[in-house]
Design an enzyme around this catalytic site. Structure first.
Site, PDB file in Angstrom:
ATOM      1  N   LYS A 169       0.936  -1.333  -0.150  1.00 54.07           N
ATOM      2  CA  LYS A 169      -0.100   0.108  -0.021  1.00 54.07           C
ATOM      3  C   LYS A 169       0.790   1.402  -0.143  1.00 54.07           C
ATOM      4  CE  LYS A 169      -1.810   1.587   4.090  1.00 54.07           C
ATOM      5  NZ  LYS A 169      -1.443   3.047   4.330  1.00 54.07           N
ATOM      6  N   ASN A 170       1.849   1.197   0.859  1.00 58.15           N
ATOM      7  CA  ASN A 170       2.703   2.465   0.977  1.00 58.15           C
ATOM      8  C   ASN A 170       3.623   2.837  -0.226  1.00 58.15           C
ATOM      9  OD1 ASN A 170       1.539   2.822   3.417  1.00 58.15           O
ATOM     10  ND2 ASN A 170       3.233   2.420   4.655  1.00 58.15           N
ATOM     11  N   ARG A 202      -5.023  10.848   4.724  1.00 59.83           N
ATOM     12  CA  ARG A 202      -4.547  11.762   4.951  1.00 59.83           C
ATOM     13  C   ARG A 202      -3.069  11.938   4.186  1.00 59.83           C
ATOM     14  NH1 ARG A 202      -7.103  14.787   9.325  1.00 59.83           N
ATOM     15  NH2 ARG A 202      -8.894  13.417   9.587  1.00 59.83           N
ATOM     16  N   CYS A 205      -4.663  12.902  12.598  1.00 58.70           N
ATOM     17  CA  CYS A 205      -5.196  11.499  12.288  1.00 58.70           C
ATOM     18  C   CYS A 205      -5.398  10.623  13.714  1.00 58.70           C
ATOM     19  CB  CYS A 205      -4.721  10.844  11.027  1.00 58.70           C
ATOM     20  SG  CYS A 205      -3.231   9.935  11.434  1.00 58.70           S
ATOM     21  N   ARG A 219      -0.584  15.155  12.356  1.00 58.96           N
ATOM     22  CA  ARG A 219       0.419  14.696  11.077  1.00 58.96           C
ATOM     23  C   ARG A 219       0.921  15.957  10.675  1.00 58.96           C
ATOM     24  NH1 ARG A 219      -0.562   8.811   9.822  1.00 58.96           N
ATOM     25  NH2 ARG A 219       0.905   8.977   8.099  1.00 58.96           N
ATOM     26  N   PRO A 220       2.018  16.399  11.099  1.00 56.96           N
ATOM     27  CA  PRO A 220       2.459  17.656  10.627  1.00 56.96           C
ATOM     28  C   PRO A 220       3.235  17.471   9.277  1.00 56.96           C
ATOM     29  CG  PRO A 220       4.086  16.837  12.407  1.00 56.96           C
ATOM     30  CD  PRO A 220       2.666  15.815  12.540  1.00 56.96           C
ATOM     31  N   ILE A 221       3.111  18.578   8.445  1.00 58.27           N
ATOM     32  CA  ILE A 221       3.487  18.375   7.193  1.00 58.27           C
ATOM     33  C   ILE A 221       4.524  19.433   6.971  1.00 58.27           C
ATOM     34  CG2 ILE A 221       1.765  17.144   5.917  1.00 58.27           C
ATOM     35  CD1 ILE A 221       0.906  19.932   4.804  1.00 58.27           C
ATOM     36  N   ASP A 222       5.164  19.895   8.019  1.00 55.79           N
ATOM     37  CA  ASP A 222       6.221  21.236   8.112  1.00 55.79           C
ATOM     38  C   ASP A 222       7.474  20.847   7.142  1.00 55.79           C
ATOM     39  OD1 ASP A 222       6.532  19.158  10.575  1.00 55.79           O
ATOM     40  OD2 ASP A 222       8.095  20.553  10.853  1.00 55.79           O
ATOM     41  N   ASP A 279       4.941   0.514  11.975  1.00 56.88           N
ATOM     42  CA  ASP A 279       3.664  -0.075  11.352  1.00 56.88           C
ATOM     43  C   ASP A 279       3.547  -1.553  11.967  1.00 56.88           C
ATOM     44  OD1 ASP A 279       3.288   2.354  10.375  1.00 56.88           O
ATOM     45  OD2 ASP A 279       3.433   1.301   8.160  1.00 56.88           O
ATOM     46  N   ILE A 306       7.929   6.975  17.108  1.00 51.85           N
ATOM     47  CA  ILE A 306       7.689   7.686  15.719  1.00 51.85           C
ATOM     48  C   ILE A 306       6.332   8.346  15.705  1.00 51.85           C
ATOM     49  CG2 ILE A 306       7.127   7.114  13.073  1.00 51.85           C
ATOM     50  CD1 ILE A 306       9.977   6.545  14.289  1.00 51.85           C
ATOM     51  N   ARG A 347      -8.282  -0.867   4.813  1.00 59.28           N
ATOM     52  CA  ARG A 347      -7.561   0.185   4.204  1.00 59.28           C
ATOM     53  C   ARG A 347      -6.029  -0.360   4.163  1.00 59.28           C
ATOM     54  NH1 ARG A 347      -7.786   5.975   7.155  1.00 59.28           N
ATOM     55  NH2 ARG A 347      -6.138   6.268   5.639  1.00 59.28           N
TER      56      ARG A 347
HETATM   57  C1  UD1 Z   1       4.685   6.790   6.237  1.00 63.24           C
HETATM   58  C2  UD1 Z   1       3.806   5.430   6.169  1.00 63.24           C
HETATM   59  C3  UD1 Z   1       3.270   4.995   7.534  1.00 63.24           C
HETATM   60  C4  UD1 Z   1       4.500   4.771   8.450  1.00 63.24           C
HETATM   61  C5  UD1 Z   1       5.299   6.082   8.712  1.00 63.24           C
HETATM   62  C6  UD1 Z   1       6.573   5.881   9.143  1.00 63.24           C
HETATM   63  C7  UD1 Z   1       2.695   5.719   3.970  1.00 63.24           C
HETATM   64  C8  UD1 Z   1       1.551   6.267   3.091  1.00 63.24           C
HETATM   65  N1  UD1 Z   1       2.747   5.793   5.411  1.00 63.24           N
HETATM   66  O1  UD1 Z   1       4.057   7.733   6.722  1.00 63.24           O
HETATM   67  O2  UD1 Z   1       2.397   3.721   7.298  1.00 63.24           O
HETATM   68  O3  UD1 Z   1       3.913   4.437   9.763  1.00 63.24           O
HETATM   69  O4  UD1 Z   1       5.870   6.450   7.201  1.00 63.24           O
HETATM   70  O5  UD1 Z   1       7.546   4.530   8.774  1.00 63.24           O
HETATM   71  O6  UD1 Z   1       3.719   5.636   3.413  1.00 63.24           O
HETATM   72  N2  UD1 Z   1       6.919  14.466  10.733  1.00 63.24           N
HETATM   73  C9  UD1 Z   1       7.179  15.903  11.063  1.00 63.24           C
HETATM   74  N3  UD1 Z   1       6.966  16.572  10.083  1.00 63.24           N
HETATM   75  C10 UD1 Z   1       6.707  16.326   8.805  1.00 63.24           C
HETATM   76  C11 UD1 Z   1       6.518  15.200   8.359  1.00 63.24           C
HETATM   77  C12 UD1 Z   1       6.933  13.952   9.393  1.00 63.24           C
HETATM   78  O7  UD1 Z   1       7.325  16.170  12.183  1.00 63.24           O
HETATM   79  O8  UD1 Z   1       6.348  17.193   7.857  1.00 63.24           O
HETATM   80  C13 UD1 Z   1       7.142  13.346  11.843  1.00 63.24           C
HETATM   81  C14 UD1 Z   1       5.724  12.640  11.756  1.00 63.24           C
HETATM   82  O9  UD1 Z   1       4.866  13.107  12.882  1.00 63.24           O
HETATM   83  C15 UD1 Z   1       6.352  11.431  12.640  1.00 63.24           C
HETATM   84  C16 UD1 Z   1       7.621  11.059  11.789  1.00 63.24           C
HETATM   85  O10 UD1 Z   1       8.055  12.402  11.388  1.00 63.24           O
HETATM   86  O11 UD1 Z   1       6.469  11.337  13.761  1.00 63.24           O
HETATM   87  C17 UD1 Z   1       7.806  10.208  10.640  1.00 63.24           C
HETATM   88  O12 UD1 Z   1       6.670  10.352   9.575  1.00 63.24           O
HETATM   89  P1  UD1 Z   1       6.868  10.132   8.124  1.00 63.24           P
HETATM   90  O13 UD1 Z   1       7.907   9.434   7.952  1.00 63.24           O
HETATM   91  O14 UD1 Z   1       6.542  11.577   7.220  1.00 63.24           O
HETATM   92  O15 UD1 Z   1       5.556   9.154   7.910  1.00 63.24           O
HETATM   93  P2  UD1 Z   1       4.456   9.161   6.620  1.00 63.24           P
HETATM   94  O16 UD1 Z   1       5.463   9.538   5.437  1.00 63.24           O
HETATM   95  O17 UD1 Z   1       3.451  10.111   7.129  1.00 63.24           O
END
Ligand code: UD1
Length: 419
Positions: A24-25, A94, A118, A123-126, A308, A330, A400
């Site tokens: 999926k990912n 998301r 979520c 789920r920050p995207i900074d 996961d 994480i 999902r």
């Molecule tokens: C992806 C996977 C998810 C998996 C995760 C960690 C997909 C669709 N999902 O999620 O199943 O659990 O990787 O292996 O591929 N963070 C920030 N700011 C950001 C982005 C992330 O602080 O802009 C933090 C998150 O809150 C989290 C950590 O970074 O604590 C890891 O997140 P990230 O690797 O980005 O996970 P996803 O890509 O959302």
């Protein structure tokens, strides 16, 4: 409409073979990449999951023609006209934030709602936004909507991530694939799904090197071309079926996997006392001896133990002899299986980042609720091991990430039905 539930008569040890679906990912960013040129992409081994359907709805809403035949999805992106993902579609999934880089690559404009929190917590995207700005994207945030635009091609940049975010690494790769020059991502995520995306982008004409290491370089091209790709196996689904064998004292051959993507997970099952035997694209797991506690498991970035897989292993440890501890590094809210497993008679104390699991001799069936995807999978494992009937509600979460989990498990001797 009445909600479906899973009913499990537990206590049967599983035997047999299970084939693992495409990841999926990995499918999600690859489907996003399919809209970056005006041709038709052919994606094989694309899993039949509600999250994949959400991705296809996003592509259709942007003007793509998507077709599924069995495990193969074709995406004809000739007539991409839209550049906006509706709030409803963003809320469905998301992780659709990964479409941002791809849409910007194609149309130089993208509007989408802020993904917000979520079930796993914020789920920050900074990190995504900061990196995209370095590639020349202008971003205006207005009442929960992100309005992003680019003048001309993305500019190449040297980007050091503050942490190796999977989604941010993917978004940068997608946008940089059409960039003017070579973009370097330092402290990049090393997950196998990054390598899968890199290989798809490379087959479409970008040059991606270093995927799977901390430094990924993307040499962009003005126009990508269509390509075909086979999605990698889902290592989390594979781990779930390993957990099913472990908790039921069973023996399973897990087919269509890449064992080398799963060393840290295989190591944990071995520490529990399971026999784990990887072959070329299969893993045989046998759990004929009682499970043993594992002192400490820490979730971390790849190649460490994946977050996961944490709820899945937590479920198996409920029946292990002794005390285990899990440290979740994480996501903030990733112990949501604990209370529900306790309803099945488990003894888990979870606080903050730490969960302590006292193994119990037996679990007993009860009504439980899935609060997120992998917590739902953990409850399926709990139900398989519990004496009596377990009813799991909220199973849309499970759909999902698992293609008909009840069919796969029934074929190996489980009594599990969707009603
Ligand atoms: C992806 C996977 C998810 C998996 C995760 C960690 C997909 C669709 N999902 O999620 O199943 O659990 O990787 O292996 O591929 N963070 C920030 N700011 C950001 C982005 C992330 O602080 O802009 C933090 C998150 O809150 C989290 C950590 O970074 O604590 C890891 O997140 P990230 O690797 O980005 O996970 P996803 O890509 O959302």
């Amino acid at each position: 409409m009445l909600e479906s539930k899973l009913y499990i008569e537990g206590g049967r040890s599983l035997q047999g073979e299970i084939s693992v679906s495409g990841a999926k990912n990995s499918s999600l960013p690859i489907l996003a990449a399919a809209l970056m040129h005006g041709g038709t992409s052919v994606i094989h081994n694309c899993p039949t999951l509600s999250d994949v359907y959400s991705a296809l709805r996003i592509l259709s809403s942007l003007g793509c023609k998507c077709k599924r035949e069995g495990k193969t999805v074709t995406v004809d992106a000739k007539n991409v006209t839209g550049c906006e993902i509706s709030e409803a579609l963003m809320r469905e999934m998301r992780s659709s934030i990964v479409f941002l880089g791809a849409i910007l690559s194609r149309t130089h404009r993208c509007r989408l709602s802020f993904p917000g929190g979520c079930e796993l917590g914020p789920r920050p995207i900074d990190i995504h936004l900061h990196a995209l700005k370095k590639l020349g994207v202008k971003i205006i945030e207005d009442h929960g909507v992100l309005d992003c635009s680019l003048t001309g091609r993305p500019q190449a940049a040297d980007i050091t991530l503050p942490l190796p975010s999977v989604g941010a690494t993917e978004n940068i790769m997608l946008l940089a694939a059409t960039g003017d020059g070579t973009t370097v991502i330092r402290n990049a995520a090393k997950e196998p799904e990054i390598c899968d995306l890199a290989s798809f982008l490379t087959s479409c004409g970008a040059q991606v090197t270093g995927a799977g290491s901390t430094t990924v370089c993307i040499k962009g091209t003005e126009s990508l071309h269509p390509s075909a790709h086979t999605v990698m196996p889902d290592r989390i689904v594979a781990a779930t079926y390993m957990g099913a064998a472990a908790i039921t004292g069973g023996e399973l051959m897990i087919n269509h996997v890449t064992p080398s993507d799963m060393y840290s997970t295989m190591a944990v099952f071995e520490q529990m006392g399971c026999g784990v035997y990887p072959y070329s694209d299969r893993i045989f797991i046998t759990a004929k001896k009682p499970l043993k506690a594992v002192k400490t498991i820490r979730t971390t970035f790849y190649p460490g133990f994946p977050t996961d897989c944490q709820p899945i292993v937590m479920a198996a440890l409920c029946k292990a002899k002794g005390t285990s501890m899990i440290v979740e590094n994480i996501f903030e809210n990733r112990f949501r299986a604990a209370d529900e497993l306790n309803r099945l008679g488990a003894d888990i104390k979870a606080e903050g980042k730490v969960a302590v699991i006292e193994g119990v001799k037996a679990l007993s069936g009860a009504s439980v609720m899935a609060h997120d995807l992998r917590a739902g999978a953990a409850l399926v494992l709990g139900g398989l091991a519990a004496e009596g009937t377990t009813t799991i509600s909220n199973i849309a979460y499970i759909d999902r990430g698992y293609e008909s989990i009840e069919r796969e498990l029934s074929a190996c001797g489980a009594l599990i039905k969707r009603m």
